[in-house]
Design a protein around this motif. Structure first.
Motif, short mmCIF file in Angstrom:
data_model
loop_
_atom_site.label_atom_id
_atom_site.label_comp_id
_atom_site.label_asym_id
_atom_site.label_seq_id
_atom_site.Cartn_x
_atom_site.Cartn_y
_atom_site.Cartn_z
N TYR A 74 2.01 10.36 -13.84
CA TYR A 74 0.97 9.32 -13.80
C TYR A 74 1.07 8.43 -12.70
CZ TYR A 74 0.81 10.82 -18.64
OH TYR A 74 0.79 11.46 -19.83
N GLY A 75 0.32 8.07 -11.76
CA GLY A 75 0.39 7.35 -10.64
C GLY A 75 -0.86 6.84 -10.08
N PHE A 76 -0.65 6.27 -8.85
CA PHE A 76 -2.00 5.73 -8.15
C PHE A 76 -1.57 5.64 -6.77
CE2 PHE A 76 0.46 2.30 -9.87
CZ PHE A 76 0.55 1.31 -9.04
N LEU A 77 -2.75 5.98 -5.91
CA LEU A 77 -2.63 5.93 -4.43
C LEU A 77 -3.48 4.75 -4.15
CD1 LEU A 77 -2.05 7.06 -1.49
CD2 LEU A 77 -4.31 8.29 -1.80
N TRP A 78 -3.03 3.54 -3.41
CA TRP A 78 -3.30 2.34 -3.21
C TRP A 78 -3.52 2.42 -1.82
CZ3 TRP A 78 -0.34 -2.79 -3.55
CH2 TRP A 78 -0.92 -3.71 -3.09
N LYS A 79 -4.83 2.13 -1.39
CA LYS A 79 -5.34 1.80 0.00
C LYS A 79 -6.00 0.71 0.05
CE LYS A 79 -6.68 6.15 0.77
NZ LYS A 79 -7.33 7.24 1.40
N SER A 80 -6.22 -0.18 0.90
CA SER A 80 -6.95 -1.30 1.12
C SER A 80 -8.36 -1.18 0.45
CB SER A 80 -7.21 -1.77 2.61
OG SER A 80 -7.90 -3.07 2.61
N TYR A 109 0.67 -1.31 0.02
CA TYR A 109 0.09 -0.07 0.13
C TYR A 109 0.89 1.18 0.04
CZ TYR A 109 -3.87 -3.08 1.46
OH TYR A 109 -4.71 -4.27 1.62
N GLY A 110 0.33 2.10 -0.58
CA GLY A 110 1.07 3.45 -0.84
C GLY A 110 0.86 4.17 -2.03
N TYR A 111 1.60 5.20 -2.61
CA TYR A 111 1.58 6.08 -3.48
C TYR A 111 2.69 5.67 -4.46
CZ TYR A 111 0.83 9.89 -6.93
OH TYR A 111 0.57 10.74 -7.81
N TYR A 112 2.27 5.50 -5.87
CA TYR A 112 3.37 5.19 -6.91
C TYR A 112 3.27 6.26 -8.09
CZ TYR A 112 3.47 0.43 -4.58
OH TYR A 112 3.42 -0.61 -4.02
N GLU A 113 4.31 6.80 -8.52
CA GLU A 113 4.28 7.69 -9.45
C GLU A 113 5.45 7.83 -10.29
OE1 GLU A 113 2.86 11.97 -8.94
OE2 GLU A 113 4.87 12.29 -9.04
N THR A 114 5.12 7.89 -11.73
CA THR A 114 6.50 8.24 -12.56
C THR A 114 5.97 9.36 -13.38
OG1 THR A 114 7.82 7.22 -14.35
CG2 THR A 114 5.39 6.98 -14.60
N ARG A 115 7.10 9.96 -13.83
CA ARG A 115 6.70 11.02 -15.09
C ARG A 115 7.27 10.28 -16.28
NH1 ARG A 115 9.83 15.82 -16.56
NH2 ARG A 115 8.45 17.43 -17.37
N MET A 116 6.47 10.46 -17.58
CA MET A 116 7.02 9.87 -18.60
C MET A 116 6.43 10.63 -19.91
SD MET A 116 4.42 6.53 -18.34
CE MET A 116 4.86 5.91 -19.96
N LEU A 161 1.23 5.93 2.39
CA LEU A 161 0.50 7.45 2.48
C LEU A 161 -0.91 7.27 2.40
CD1 LEU A 161 3.18 9.06 -0.01
CD2 LEU A 161 3.06 8.90 2.68
N PRO A 162 -1.49 8.08 3.33
CA PRO A 162 -3.12 8.37 3.34
C PRO A 162 -3.71 9.02 2.35
CG PRO A 162 -1.98 9.60 4.97
CD PRO A 162 -0.95 9.01 4.35
N ALA A 163 -2.66 9.94 1.41
CA ALA A 163 -3.25 10.93 0.75
C ALA A 163 -2.33 11.14 -0.49
CB ALA A 163 -3.94 12.06 0.98
#
Length: 261
Positions: free
Chosen positions: A188-194, A111-118, A255-257
């Motif tokens: 581009y990214g995503f915040l993944w929480k349960s 769980y968390g926030y993942y991001e790339t710039r592309m 990360l919560p947000a």
């Protein structure tokens, strides 16, 4: 996307580790060129040489770190699908984290926030991506951000689209973009929480969904690839070299947000 049954790898990460179960990691990899196939911290490397996504031959020959791109400096990772290929398996490129394999950070990322710039290739005939996939055997859980350059947006001045997909449910959503992703760098990214995931574009929430796939204790790999040969998913092979360029990758555990990065 179906995936390989061999170990992954390539270059990206820098770090602050604090108890993995609580705010465990903040990671930033700027893709500064390094010597060899592995990043200086040993956490990412080039993928290859083996058969991977779409039956492509992931080759380190098609994976290059460069110090500048379009006049900008700081380090970039470029993945290439060579143009004019006629024989299978088609050559393609990928980078991936080593988390989940033997060695450093064997538990992978959760769980968390993942991001790339592309900046996506402007050449028709490939699928370019950024994604997370369950370790150590590549699935079944997977969250995909994918650009298909055989779609009509590739010739547009100011519009585009990206496919957001969850596995194993295969739940998918096509997000319309107010720009062409092949004309400039974007985040581009995503915040993944349960139970939920929020996909982001340029640091802003763009699409949120709830899905049973998203509640899991699985850890996984951070990856990006560019591949070809599926007429229903990117098309190709391309007539000319197709190159997708990545500026960096970031991860913040638990990360919560969405962070103000």
């Amino acid at each position: 996307m179906q995936y390989k049954t061999v170990a992954a790898a390539c270059g990206l990460l820098a770090v602050m580790f604090i108890a993995d179960s609580v705010r465990a990691q903040t990671v930033h990899e700027p893709f500064n060129p390094w010597t060899g196939n592995t990043s200086p911290d040993g956490l990412f490397r080039r993928d290859g040489n083996w058969i991977g996504t779409g039956g492509n031959m992931l080759s380190t020959d098609e994976e290059q770190l460069v110090p500048t791109f379009n006049g900008a400096k700081g380090g970039f990772f470029q993945l290439k699908v060579p143009g004019g290929q006629t024989a299978t398996p088609y050559k393609a490129g990928e980078w991936a984290s080593t988390g989940g394999l033997s060695g450093t950070n064997t538990q992978g990322y959760g769980y968390g926030y993942y991001e790339t710039r592309m900046q996506v290739s402007s050449t028709p005939g490939v699928c370019a991506s950024f994604f997370w996939i369950e370790a150590p055997n590549y699935g079944p859980h997977e969250w995909d951000i994918e650009f298909l350059t055989n779609e009509s947006w590739i010739g547009s001045a100011n519009s585009g689209q990206v496919h957001l997909t969850l596995h194993p449910s295969n739940a998918t959503y096509i997000l319309q973009l107010p720009f062409n992703p092949s004309k400039a760098m974007h985040r581009y990214g995503f915040l993944w929480k349960s139970g939920t995931i929020t996909f982001t574009v340029d640091g802003k929430a763009a699409y949120t969904t709830s899905n049973a796939d998203l509640t899991t204790t699985a850890r996984g790999f951070i990856l990006a690839n560019e591949w070809t040969g599926n007429p229903n998913w990117g098309g190709g092979p391309p007539k000319a070299d197709a190159v997708t360029t990545y500026d960096y990758a970031r991860f913040g555990a638990g990360l919560p947000a969405i962070p103000a990065w």
